[in-house]
Write a protein that holds these residues in place. Sequence first.
Motif, PDB file in Angstrom:
ATOM      1  N   GLU A 163      10.515  -6.740   0.559  1.00 52.63           N
ATOM      2  CA  GLU A 163      10.662  -5.399  -0.002  1.00 52.63           C
ATOM      3  C   GLU A 163      12.033  -5.205  -0.633  1.00 52.63           C
ATOM      4  OE1 GLU A 163       9.763  -0.800   1.315  1.00 52.63           O
ATOM      5  OE2 GLU A 163      10.157  -2.286   2.869  1.00 52.63           O
ATOM      6  N   THR A 212       3.902  -3.775 -13.235  1.00 55.97           N
ATOM      7  CA  THR A 212       2.744  -2.897 -13.407  1.00 55.97           C
ATOM      8  C   THR A 212       2.978  -1.773 -14.404  1.00 55.97           C
ATOM      9  OG1 THR A 212       3.437  -1.569 -11.513  1.00 55.97           O
ATOM     10  CG2 THR A 212       1.863  -3.349 -11.098  1.00 55.97           C
ATOM     11  N   GLU A 227       8.185  -0.794 -12.984  1.00 54.38           N
ATOM     12  CA  GLU A 227       7.523  -0.728 -11.694  1.00 54.38           C
ATOM     13  C   GLU A 227       6.966  -2.114 -11.418  1.00 54.38           C
ATOM     14  OE1 GLU A 227       4.794   2.552 -11.234  1.00 54.38           O
ATOM     15  OE2 GLU A 227       6.097   3.835 -12.449  1.00 54.38           O
ATOM     16  N   GLU A 284       5.042  -4.834  -8.532  1.00 55.44           N
ATOM     17  CA  GLU A 284       4.152  -4.955  -7.384  1.00 55.44           C
ATOM     18  C   GLU A 284       4.262  -6.376  -6.839  1.00 55.44           C
ATOM     19  OE1 GLU A 284       0.038  -3.168  -7.556  1.00 55.44           O
ATOM     20  OE2 GLU A 284      -0.437  -5.315  -7.666  1.00 55.44           O
ATOM     21  N   TYR A 285       4.313  -6.487  -5.533  1.00 56.68           N
ATOM     22  CA  TYR A 285       4.394  -7.801  -4.890  1.00 56.68           C
ATOM     23  C   TYR A 285       3.436  -7.817  -3.709  1.00 56.68           C
ATOM     24  CZ  TYR A 285       6.309 -12.083  -2.923  1.00 56.68           C
ATOM     25  OH  TYR A 285       6.451 -13.366  -2.446  1.00 56.68           O
ATOM     26  N   ARG A 286       2.637  -8.854  -3.620  1.00 54.73           N
ATOM     27  CA  ARG A 286       1.649  -8.988  -2.541  1.00 54.73           C
ATOM     28  C   ARG A 286       2.159  -9.965  -1.483  1.00 54.73           C
ATOM     29  NH1 ARG A 286      -3.053  -6.670  -3.648  1.00 54.73           N
ATOM     30  NH2 ARG A 286      -3.422  -5.999  -5.763  1.00 54.73           N
ATOM     31  N   VAL A 288       0.722  -4.725  -0.034  1.00 58.96           N
ATOM     32  CA  VAL A 288       1.204  -4.607  -1.405  1.00 58.96           C
ATOM     33  C   VAL A 288       2.471  -3.762  -1.392  1.00 58.96           C
ATOM     34  CG1 VAL A 288       0.679  -3.835  -3.741  1.00 58.96           C
ATOM     35  CG2 VAL A 288      -1.138  -4.781  -2.312  1.00 58.96           C
ATOM     36  N   ARG A 317       5.198  -1.909  -3.621  1.00 61.22           N
ATOM     37  CA  ARG A 317       5.402  -1.351  -4.961  1.00 61.22           C
ATOM     38  C   ARG A 317       6.790  -0.733  -5.024  1.00 61.22           C
ATOM     39  NH1 ARG A 317      -0.015   0.093  -3.895  1.00 61.22           N
ATOM     40  NH2 ARG A 317      -1.441  -0.977  -5.294  1.00 61.22           N
ATOM     41  N   LYS A 318       7.550  -1.157  -6.023  1.00 65.08           N
ATOM     42  CA  LYS A 318       8.905  -0.640  -6.192  1.00 65.08           C
ATOM     43  C   LYS A 318       9.113  -0.225  -7.640  1.00 65.08           C
ATOM     44  CE  LYS A 318      10.329  -1.006  -2.056  1.00 65.08           C
ATOM     45  NZ  LYS A 318      10.674   0.177  -1.316  1.00 65.08           N
ATOM     46  N   LYS A 319       9.961   0.783  -7.805  1.00 63.48           N
ATOM     47  CA  LYS A 319      10.234   1.356  -9.130  1.00 63.48           C
ATOM     48  C   LYS A 319      11.735   1.525  -9.285  1.00 63.48           C
ATOM     49  CE  LYS A 319       9.277   5.617 -11.668  1.00 63.48           C
ATOM     50  NZ  LYS A 319       8.549   6.890 -11.625  1.00 63.48           N
TER      51      LYS A 319
END
Length: 192
Positions: free
Chosen positions: A11, A143, A161, A163-165, A178, A180-182
């Motif tokens: 993260e 994304t 933005e 996304e990383y799984r 998942v 998600r960072k912005k």
Amino acid sequence: MHALIRLSIAEVKVQAAASETVKEIATHYAPVDRLYSKAKQKAAGTRTAEVIGQVLDQIRKARGAVTQAEESAATYESIIPDSILSLLEWEKKRREQWEAEGQSMGEDVVRTCVDPVLNGAFQPIVWHYADKRVLQKEQFRVTKVTLPDLNRAGEPWFGVEVEYRVRLPLPFVSKTIVIRKKAMERAWVGNR
């Protein structure tokens, strides 16, 4: 416990990749803004700009004529047959609906055609700032990209933005988280 630590590290690294990307691009955006302004000034006098200007003038005149016809119809309502008034009302509603659908269709085209290409173009740029010792390229994707408005209509914000799984290695559980960072940054474009 090991899975939670791994998730936390991922993260932090995803947020760092997004943040570093927007800082770097926002810092170096001024030359793009200047080039766009110069190109726009040069294009203003071209034949293409004249043609587009004429088309826009014709559209504005046509809209004005329809509006005048609607107003005239309302003025002469007592002597115009109901069928003609109904036709004008139907045309007005159809035009309003078409304009509203045209706006949403344009947004749909951007969302389905333009955005994926833009996101794909920024994928290697954002990945450049990712910590490859921790993150895996196959699980990492851009994304959304927010570009500054070069027409100077709003604030010049640049953002991404990501996304990383993360697949959690827990026994008897197949769970993917998942992340998600912005990140957003005001682009350096000089005086606006």
